[in-house]
Design a protein around this motif. Structure first.
Motif, PDB file in Angstrom:
ATOM      1  N   GLU A 192      52.064  35.955  36.683  1.00 40.27           N
ATOM      2  CA  GLU A 192      51.570  36.584  37.902  1.00 40.27           C
ATOM      3  C   GLU A 192      50.268  37.296  37.539  1.00 40.27           C
ATOM      4  O   GLU A 192      50.252  38.146  36.643  1.00 40.27           O
ATOM      5  N   VAL A 193      49.151  36.934  38.217  1.00 38.88           N
ATOM      6  CA  VAL A 193      47.832  37.429  37.817  1.00 38.88           C
ATOM      7  C   VAL A 193      47.200  38.207  38.965  1.00 38.88           C
ATOM      8  O   VAL A 193      47.101  37.704  40.095  1.00 38.88           O
ATOM      9  N   PRO A 245      49.040  38.847  44.238  1.00 43.67           N
ATOM     10  CA  PRO A 245      48.731  38.203  42.952  1.00 43.67           C
ATOM     11  C   PRO A 245      48.910  36.688  43.051  1.00 43.67           C
ATOM     12  O   PRO A 245      49.623  36.193  43.915  1.00 43.67           O
ATOM     13  N   ARG A 246      48.243  35.955  42.173  1.00 42.28           N
ATOM     14  CA  ARG A 246      48.377  34.502  42.139  1.00 42.28           C
ATOM     15  C   ARG A 246      49.351  34.085  41.043  1.00 42.28           C
ATOM     16  O   ARG A 246      49.417  34.711  39.981  1.00 42.28           O
ATOM     17  N   THR A 247      50.089  33.017  41.329  1.00 39.94           N
ATOM     18  CA  THR A 247      50.966  32.421  40.329  1.00 39.94           C
ATOM     19  C   THR A 247      50.182  31.369  39.561  1.00 39.94           C
ATOM     20  O   THR A 247      49.540  30.505  40.157  1.00 39.94           O
ATOM     21  N   VAL A 248      50.235  31.450  38.228  1.00 37.75           N
ATOM     22  CA  VAL A 248      49.495  30.528  37.374  1.00 37.75           C
ATOM     23  C   VAL A 248      50.448  29.967  36.328  1.00 37.75           C
ATOM     24  O   VAL A 248      51.201  30.716  35.696  1.00 37.75           O
ATOM     25  N   VAL A 249      50.431  28.656  36.153  1.00 34.65           N
ATOM     26  CA  VAL A 249      51.232  27.995  35.132  1.00 34.65           C
ATOM     27  C   VAL A 249      50.298  27.526  34.025  1.00 34.65           C
ATOM     28  O   VAL A 249      49.321  26.816  34.292  1.00 34.65           O
ATOM     29  N   SER A 250      50.591  27.934  32.768  1.00 38.56           N
ATOM     30  CA  SER A 250      49.704  27.627  31.645  1.00 38.56           C
ATOM     31  C   SER A 250      50.495  27.031  30.486  1.00 38.56           C
ATOM     32  O   SER A 250      51.579  27.528  30.154  1.00 38.56           O
ATOM     33  N   GLY A 251      49.929  26.009  29.848  1.00 39.24           N
ATOM     34  CA  GLY A 251      50.579  25.387  28.690  1.00 39.24           C
ATOM     35  C   GLY A 251      50.188  26.066  27.396  1.00 39.24           C
ATOM     36  O   GLY A 251      49.624  25.431  26.496  1.00 39.24           O
TER      37      GLY A 251
END
Length: 322
Positions: A186-187, A194-200
Motif C-alpha cells: 500500500e503506497v 493509497p494505491r495498491t502495488v504488486v512488485s516482484g
C-alpha cells in the motif's frame, strides 16, 4: 368375541387416518419450503445480474473517459505538428454538396456547344490545361509525403514526458497470498486513497526494508492484475540480470512530489495513462539508466525532484532502470 374384533378394527382405522393426516401436513410443509427456496433463488439471481450490469456500466464509463483523453491527446499532438483540424461534416452538409454538383453539367454542355476555334488557338489553350492536370496529379503525392513526416514526428515525441513518475511511501507491505516472489504494498502518493502495488522484489529486498520506504513510482501504466491482485503502479528500480535495487529519492522529498528530467519540460497536468498497444514504456525504457555516479538518467539527462535533488541508486552504476 365379535365386540372385541370390532373394537380392534376401529382402533386400527383411527390410527391409520392419523398417520395419513400427519403425512399430508408434512407434504404441505415441504411444498411451502420448496416455494420459499425458489423465491430466494430468484431473488439471488436478480441481485447477481444487477451487480454485473452495474460493473459493466462502470467499465464502459471508464473506457469512454479513456477514449476522450486519448482523442484530446491526439488532437493536441496533431495541432503542435501543424495538422489542420477539419470538423466532421454533418448530415446537412452532404445535401448542400450534392446540390452544388448539378450546375457543372450545363457548363459542360456549354463547352460542347461552343464553336470550334483555329488549330493554333487549340494548341495554345491545350498546353496550360495539360500543366494544370499534371499539377493536380502531383499534389496528392506531396501531401502523402507530408503525412509521412508528421507520423515520424508523432513517433519521435515519445520521451520522458510521457512518464508520470512520482514519489511515494510504502505504508504497508505483505507477501502475495498466491505468489511467493511477489509483495503487495500500500503506497501513499498524496492522493485521497493509497494505491495498491504488486512488485516482484521478494528475492531481492527483505520485507523489513520495504516497510515505510520512500520509492519512485510510475503511475500511468494501465492497472493490471498480478495473480488476482490489481496493481496500480510500478516501483522503479535499477536492474541487472543478477541484482535489483530500488531507486531512492532526495531525503527531503515527500509523497506526491513529481520526478522530472533535465531538458524535458513537464506540463502542469499529469500525463495520460499509457496505451499498452502503443508500447510507449517499452520504447522509453532502453534509455533509462544509472550513470557512473549512480544517478538515474534518461538519454544522459538527470532525473530530479525540482528544488530537492536527484534520484540515485545505492550501488548499481551504469545499469538499466525499469
Amino acid at each position: 368375541m365379535f365386540v372385541a374384533r370390532s373394537l380392534i378394527r376401529s382402533g386400527v382405522m383411527s390410527a391409520t387416518s392419523g398417520v395419513v393426516q400427519r403425512l399430508e401436513q408434512r407434504a404441505q410443509l415441504a411444498d411451502e419450503i420448496i416455494l420459499r427456496l425458489q423465491q430466494q433463488v430468484g431473488q439471488l439471481r436478480r441481485t447477481i445480474v444487477g451487480r454485473e450490469e452495474q460493473r459493466l456500466a462502470e467499465e464502459n464509463s471508464l473506457l469512454r473517459q479513456e477514449v476522450t483523453q486519448l482523442k484530446a491527446t491526439l488532437v493536441g499532438a496533431e495541432t503542435r505538428n501543424g495538422v489542420k483540424q477539419i470538423p466532421v461534416p454533418k448530415a446537412g452538409s452532404t445535401v448542400a454538396a450534392s446540390a452544388v454538383k448539378p450546375p457543372t453539367q450545363p457548363a459542360a454542355s456549354a463547352k460542347a456547344q461552343a464553336p470550334a476555334q483555329a488549330p493554333a488557338d487549340q494548341k495554345q489553350q491545350g498546353a496550360p490545361e495539360n500543366q494544370k492536370k499534371k499539377e493536380k496529379k502531383e499534389k496528392p503525392k506531396k501531401e502523402a509525403k507530408k503525412d509521412g513526416k508528421q507520423d515520424d514526428q508523432a513517433a519521435a515525441e515519445v520521451d520522458f514526458r510521457n512518464l508520470d513518475l512520482r514519489i511515494g511511501k510504502i505504508t504497508n507491505v505483505k507477501k502475495h497470498p498466491d505468489a511467493d516472489s511477489l509483495y503487495v504494498e500500500e503506497v501513499e502518493l498524496g492522493e485521497t486513497q493509497p494505491r495498491t502495488v504488486v512488485s516482484g522484489l521478494v528475492k531481492h529486498i527483505p520485507i523489513e526494508e520495504m516497510q515505510d520506504r520512500m520509492v519512485i513510482l510510475c503511475c500511468n501504466l494501465k492497472p493490471a492484475k498480478m495473480r488476482g491482485v490489481l496493481s496500480q503502479a510500478m516501483v522503479m528500480c535499477a536492474s541487472s540480470p543478477d541484482k535489483v535495487e530500488i531507486l531512492s529519492p532526495p531525503s527531503d522529498a515527500v509523497p506526491g512530489d513529481r520526478v522530472c528530467c533535465e531538458g524535458y519540460e513537464m506540463s502542469e497536468s499529469f500525463p495520460v495513462q499509457m496505451n499498452p498497444k502503443r508500447k510507449i514504456f517499452e520504447r522509453i525504457q532502453p534509455d533509462l539508466k544509472t550513470d557512473d555516479k549512480l544517478q538515474a538518467t534518461y538519454k544522459g539527462s538527470l532525473w530530479k525532484v525540482e528544488g530537492k535533488g536527484h534520484i540515485v541508486a545505492a550501488t548499481m552504476a551504469n545499469s538499466g532502470i525499469k
